[in-house]
Design a protein around this motif. Structure first.
Motif, PDB file in Angstrom:
ATOM      1  N   UNK A 274      50.545 -43.989  34.657  1.00 48.01           N
ATOM      2  CA  UNK A 274      49.366 -44.879  35.013  1.00 48.01           C
ATOM      3  C   UNK A 274      48.329 -43.979  36.087  1.00 48.01           C
ATOM      4  N   UNK A 275      47.636 -44.340  36.238  1.00 48.32           N
ATOM      5  CA  UNK A 275      46.724 -43.730  37.404  1.00 48.32           C
ATOM      6  C   UNK A 275      46.089 -45.220  38.255  1.00 48.32           C
ATOM      7  N   UNK A 276      45.700 -44.480  39.729  1.00 51.67           N
ATOM      8  CA  UNK A 276      44.833 -45.568  39.943  1.00 51.67           C
ATOM      9  C   UNK A 276      44.578 -44.653  40.497  1.00 51.67           C
ATOM     10  N   UNK A 277      42.701 -45.793  40.566  1.00 50.68           N
ATOM     11  CA  UNK A 277      41.302 -45.233  41.158  1.00 50.68           C
ATOM     12  C   UNK A 277      41.776 -45.520  42.525  1.00 50.68           C
ATOM     13  N   UNK A 278      40.733 -44.422  42.774  1.00 48.23           N
ATOM     14  CA  UNK A 278      40.227 -44.993  44.402  1.00 48.23           C
ATOM     15  C   UNK A 278      40.711 -46.066  45.241  1.00 48.23           C
ATOM     16  N   UNK A 279      40.096 -47.655  44.652  1.00 51.16           N
ATOM     17  CA  UNK A 279      39.758 -48.919  44.877  1.00 51.16           C
ATOM     18  C   UNK A 279      41.012 -49.652  45.086  1.00 51.16           C
ATOM     19  N   UNK A 280      42.896 -48.652  44.038  1.00 48.62           N
ATOM     20  CA  UNK A 280      43.580 -48.791  43.471  1.00 48.62           C
ATOM     21  C   UNK A 280      43.819 -50.343  42.606  1.00 48.62           C
ATOM     22  N   UNK A 281      43.179 -49.975  41.949  1.00 50.70           N
ATOM     23  CA  UNK A 281      43.266 -50.278  40.462  1.00 50.70           C
ATOM     24  C   UNK A 281      44.117 -49.552  39.706  1.00 50.70           C
ATOM     25  N   UNK A 282      44.905 -50.173  39.309  1.00 48.11           N
ATOM     26  CA  UNK A 282      45.921 -49.571  38.063  1.00 48.11           C
ATOM     27  C   UNK A 282      45.280 -49.048  36.741  1.00 48.11           C
ATOM     28  N   UNK A 283      45.043 -48.049  36.414  1.00 48.86           N
ATOM     29  CA  UNK A 283      44.789 -48.279  34.514  1.00 48.86           C
ATOM     30  C   UNK A 283      46.688 -47.761  34.184  1.00 48.86           C
ATOM     31  N   UNK A 284      46.801 -48.849  32.841  1.00 45.20           N
ATOM     32  CA  UNK A 284      48.068 -47.852  32.474  1.00 45.20           C
ATOM     33  C   UNK A 284      47.851 -47.392  30.981  1.00 45.20           C
ATOM     34  N   UNK A 285      48.380 -45.671  31.306  1.00 44.04           N
ATOM     35  CA  UNK A 285      47.685 -45.097  29.832  1.00 44.04           C
ATOM     36  C   UNK A 285      48.600 -44.916  28.426  1.00 44.04           C
ATOM     37  N   UNK A 286      49.742 -45.280  28.980  1.00 47.32           N
ATOM     38  CA  UNK A 286      51.020 -45.422  28.041  1.00 47.32           C
ATOM     39  C   UNK A 286      52.349 -45.657  28.295  1.00 47.32           C
TER      40      UNK A 286
END
Length: 261
Positions: A80-92
């Motif tokens: 997963x990646x974490x945006x500057x806002x702290x939001x997590x996005x799972x990539x796989x």
């Protein structure tokens, strides 16, 4: 420092009963494929096999220096990646025999984080030693490139699902994808355990958690699946394939987009 913010540090220890590439049941799916015994021994000597990673522990963190890639032996990892806002996005989601960390080649740092979804064991391949070994064993470099190509292909297929498919179609594709990956590893294609939570599934598929729950309920009522806790049984593969717009190629247990006439 909390467990959730720690990355795992491996100890290069070796035990008499430890798994080796030549005896690993996943060797036909992992890097050792098509390597000669002498090459396998060389690969074995550079691999670090540390303690199991516990659920919630980070294997590596976004921005960490790219120092190794990892082959999963048992368990499940989410990236997963974490945006500057702290939001997590799972990539796989990554299963046994799959490699994690290949994306670090692009920037010399890991562009994403990897976390264990359950107790997981991995083989650590230190980058410096791996590159030296690739110079000595051309087949090893070819296999790494093949794995990178497969990862890109999988990402492209999922992007297509997220951009053009309905919520039900995304879920059907997701379940079939997990099914085919388990089957390729010699496990049941119809009954398997989902290590990821519904929150993680909703994040990955770009859906609300409530939508994911409704789809699971709807699929059960239609007789597509049966669920018990984290265990899922696919009852009607034909209907799921039709819904996902895919066909199952039994020769390689992969999903392919259905061709339109």
């Amino acid at each position: 420092m909390s467990k959730d913010n720690q990355t795992v540090h491996f100890l290069a220890t070796s035990k008499p009963n430890e798994t080796h590439c030549s005896t690993c049941s996943l060797s036909s799916l992992c890097l050792p494929i098509a390597l000669e015994k002498g090459d396998l021994d060389s690969l074995d000597k550079m691999i670090k096999r540390g303690r199991p990673i516990q659920k919630g522990e980070l294997l590596f963190k976004q921005g960490d220096p790219f120092k190794a890639i990892y082959a999963i032996r048992t368990g499940t990892i989410k990236s997963f990646t974490v945006a500057p806002s702290g939001e997590e996005q799972i990539t796989g989601f990554h299963l046994a025999s799959e490699l994690v960390g290949l994306s670090g080649y692009s920037e010399d740092v890991y562009p994403l984080s990897a976390k264990a979804l359950e107790t997981t064991t991995v083989c650590e391949l230190p980058l410096e030693k791996l590159e030296t070994l690739c110079d000595e064993i051309p087949g090893l470099r070819k296999q790494i490139m093949r794995n990178m190509g497969g990862e890109i292909r999988q990402d492209q297929q999922m992007m297509l699902q997220l951009s053009k498919k309905t919520a039900d179609e995304r879920m059907a594709y997701f379940l079939l994808d997990i099914s085919s990956r388990f089957e390729r590893r010699g496990f049941s294609a119809s009954t398997f355990r989902l290590a990821m939570s519904r929150v993680d599934i909703s994040n990955y598929l770009g859906l609300a958690v409530e939508t994911v729950s409704r789809i699971f309920t709807r699929f059960q009522k239609k007789g597509f699946i049966k669920t018990e806790s984290k265990e899922v049984t696919l009852l009607n593969l034909d209907e799921l394939n039709t819904l996902a717009g895919t066909v199952s190629d039994q020769s390689d247990c992969q999903l392919h987009p259905k061709q339109s006439n």
